[in-house]
Write a protein that holds these residues in place. Structure first.
Motif, short mmCIF file in Angstrom:
data_model
loop_
_atom_site.label_atom_id
_atom_site.label_comp_id
_atom_site.label_asym_id
_atom_site.label_seq_id
_atom_site.Cartn_x
_atom_site.Cartn_y
_atom_site.Cartn_z
N GLU A 135 0.85 -1.18 0.00
CA GLU A 135 0.00 0.00 0.00
C GLU A 135 0.89 1.24 0.00
OE1 GLU A 135 -3.18 2.08 2.98
OE2 GLU A 135 -3.14 -0.10 2.86
N TYR A 136 0.69 2.07 -1.00
CA TYR A 136 1.48 3.29 -1.12
C TYR A 136 0.68 4.48 -0.59
CZ TYR A 136 4.69 0.61 -4.01
OH TYR A 136 5.58 -0.32 -4.45
N THR A 137 1.39 5.43 0.01
CA THR A 137 0.77 6.61 0.61
C THR A 137 1.45 7.85 0.06
OG1 THR A 137 0.44 5.34 2.63
CG2 THR A 137 0.26 7.72 2.81
N ALA A 179 4.94 2.76 9.92
CA ALA A 179 5.82 3.03 8.79
C ALA A 179 4.99 3.06 7.51
CB ALA A 179 6.90 1.96 8.71
N LEU A 180 5.23 4.05 6.68
CA LEU A 180 4.49 4.23 5.44
C LEU A 180 5.43 4.10 4.26
CD1 LEU A 180 2.38 7.27 6.65
CD2 LEU A 180 1.61 4.90 6.46
N LEU A 181 4.84 3.79 3.11
CA LEU A 181 5.62 3.59 1.89
C LEU A 181 5.10 4.54 0.82
CD1 LEU A 181 7.69 1.78 0.32
CD2 LEU A 181 5.73 0.35 -0.29
N SER A 182 6.01 5.24 0.15
CA SER A 182 5.64 6.15 -0.94
C SER A 182 6.50 5.88 -2.16
CB SER A 182 5.81 7.61 -0.52
OG SER A 182 4.90 7.95 0.48
N ARG A 183 5.90 6.10 -3.32
CA ARG A 183 6.67 6.04 -4.57
C ARG A 183 7.40 7.37 -4.75
NH1 ARG A 183 1.60 3.78 -6.28
NH2 ARG A 183 1.86 1.58 -6.78
N PHE A 218 16.63 5.18 -6.58
CA PHE A 218 15.73 5.12 -5.43
C PHE A 218 14.31 5.47 -5.88
CE2 PHE A 218 19.92 6.21 -3.62
CZ PHE A 218 20.14 5.01 -2.95
N THR A 219 13.44 4.48 -5.81
CA THR A 219 12.07 4.67 -6.32
C THR A 219 11.01 4.55 -5.23
OG1 THR A 219 11.88 2.33 -6.87
CG2 THR A 219 12.70 3.82 -8.60
N GLN A 220 11.38 4.07 -4.05
CA GLN A 220 10.43 3.92 -2.96
C GLN A 220 11.07 4.41 -1.67
OE1 GLN A 220 9.57 -0.26 -2.87
NE2 GLN A 220 8.55 -0.27 -4.84
N PHE A 221 10.22 4.93 -0.78
CA PHE A 221 10.72 5.48 0.48
C PHE A 221 9.83 5.00 1.63
CE2 PHE A 221 11.87 8.22 -2.98
CZ PHE A 221 13.21 8.47 -2.74
N ILE A 222 10.47 4.52 2.70
CA ILE A 222 9.76 4.16 3.92
C ILE A 222 9.99 5.29 4.91
CG2 ILE A 222 9.62 2.53 5.84
CD1 ILE A 222 10.41 0.32 3.90
N TRP A 223 8.90 5.79 5.49
CA TRP A 223 9.00 6.98 6.32
C TRP A 223 7.96 6.96 7.43
CZ3 TRP A 223 4.66 10.18 6.03
CH2 TRP A 223 3.79 9.92 4.97
#
Length: 185
Positions: free
Chosen positions: A77-79, A130-134, A149-154
């Motif tokens: 799931e992307y946010t 923790a969230l995941l974004s493109r 780097f195409t995805q970020f956990i934040w």
């Protein structure tokens, strides 16, 4: 007859002090009883397995049901990252696009578990996951120049003045595995 003469002349034979156990015929009887008890048990298990196996295969044949495929793991799931002025996010991982989804899922689950474990260290961490974004869905200031780097956990967003203390509360190294990044500069 000779034994009887020997007993009359010398007395009864002397018994040894060592115990030799029950007579041989008694030992064999216990073994036979054990074997006779084990045979029906083994036969019953064998018949049960045959019947159980046949019932299972017949039920598939009768209903036309084929074997099910393994469950597909949950999609990631992307946010969208919020880019409100005066706020910051904690960038925990910058991921390359070639990373398998299963490994990304492990990182997300681990970071969420760690935040829950450490939320007593700082009230701002309570309820955070923790969230995941493109790459296209993060704040422009955060996007690195390196296109791998195409995805970020934040985590976040947090007030910019409290974000650096959250890295310490999570026992992470600020600037290395926890980057408190202002979303707008």
């Amino acid at each position: 007859m000779l034994l009887r003469v020997h007993e009359l002349a010398y007395g009864p034979p002397v018994q040894s002090a060592r115990y030799a156990g029950p007579p041989m015929f008694a030992r064999g009887r216990k073994r036979r009883t054990l074997v006779l008890a084990a045979v029906p048990l083994v036969v019953g298990i064998g018949i049960g397995m045959l019947i159980g196996g046949n019932l299972q295969s017949q039920s598939h044949q009768n209903t036309g049901v084929t074997t099910t495929t393994p469950a597909v793991p949950d999609q990631l799931e992307y946010t969208d990252m919020p880019c409100d002025p005066g706020s910051s996010v904690l960038v925990l991982h910058s991921l390359e696009g070639a990373m398998p989804e299963s490994e990304v899922r492990v990182l997300l689950d681990y970071e969420t578990m760690w935040v829950r474990h450490r939320e007593s260290a700082n009230p701002a961490l309570r309820g955070q996951t923790a969230l995941l974004s493109r790459r296209d869905d993060v704040c422009p200031v955060i996007v690195p120049e390196d296109t791998r780097f195409t995805q970020f956990i934040w985590l976040g967003p947090f007030p910019s003045d409290t974000a650096p203390a959250l890295c310490e509360a999570l026992f992470k190294v600020t600037g290395k595995n926890c980057i408190p990044a202002q979303v707008v500069r």
